[in-house]
Write a protein that holds these residues in place. Structure first.
Motif: not given
Ligand code: C5P
Length: 216
Positions: A17, A35-37, A39-40, A85-86, A118-119, A167, A174
């Motif tokens: 993606k 958006t993952g960044l 949470y990271r 992040a997760s 969750d977009i 993961r 959740r």
């Molecule tokens: O996409 P990426 O691997 O960078 O995301 C890291 C973690 O951030 C995901 O495994 C997920 O738990 C969390 N995440 C989320 N909601 C998002 C993007 C990422 O919960 N919109």
């Protein structure tokens, strides 16, 4: 009011993606947010301070300090940061803070491609286009292994697969904003599809929607 155009892309880790989001943002000249960044960045802040990942109040403070313009992919892309992040992503208060920032970004003209988990369901439920990009866990693990090997690294397929499955479980299981396709999402299974084919399939969905909008 100017209409901002939003493309929401969701799916599990490693489904392609991110690449798809970048290609679409370039093609349609939209802003791009992985958006993952966000949470990271929260996880990385806690790791740097040596704090446990279940310290909710520290995670909230780190979430408030996240600056979308300063997300450093080189630092945040480490595997351990994704895993961490997760863990911070399960906290509803942390999610609320980050989701507000993501919505502000989406509202900025001319609009944006956002990718995450969750977009389409939570962050931008009114997105013009929703795509759910997926692939089997085995295919995702094979791609990850090839990626590691292409930069001279070594890894074990079984371990990568176990990581991906863990993961997935955490993200889909959740209570707050679990990973799932929005009811009106277009599904793109990239298990047997090269990224170019996925890009073309996504473009055809988007161009259809744009053509209908222009007619209306
Ligand atoms: O996409 P990426 O691997 O960078 O995301 C890291 C973690 O951030 C995901 O495994 C997920 O738990 C969390 N995440 C989320 N909601 C998002 C993007 C990422 O919960 N919109």
């Amino acid at each position: 009011m100017t209409h901002v155009f939003t493309i929401a892309i969701d799916g599990p880790a490693g489904a392609g993606k991110g690449t798809l989001a970048r290609r679409l943002a370039d093609h349609y000249r939209l802003n791009l947010l992985d958006t993952g960044l966000t949470y990271r960045a929260v996880a990385h802040a806690l790791l740097r301070l040596g704090l446990p990942l279940d310290n909710v109040s520290a995670a909230e403070t780190a979430a408030r300090q996240v600056d979308l313009a300063k997300l450093d992919r080189a630092v945040l892309s480490a595997h351990a940061v994704g895993e961490a992040a997760s863990k911070v992503a399960v906290f509803p208060t942390v999610r609320r803070i980050l989701v507000e920032k993501q919505r502000d970004f989406a509202r900025t003209p001319p609009g944006a491609v956002l990718d995450g988990r969750d977009i389409g369901t939570v962050v931008c439920p009114d997105a013009d286009i929703k795509l759910y990009v997926t692939a089997s866990a085995e295919v995702r693990a094979k791609r990850r292994l090839a990626e590691i090997e292409s930069i001279g690294g070594t890894a074990n397929f079984a371990e990568i697969l176990a990581d991906i499955q863990r993961r997935d479980e955490r993200d889909m299981g959740r209570a707050d904003s679990p990973l799932k396709p929005a009811a009106d999402a277009h599904l793109l299974d990239t298990s047997e599809m090269a990224i170019e084919a996925a890009f073309l399939a996504a473009m055809s969905v988007i161009d259809d929607v744009l053509a209908k909008k222009n007619k209306a």
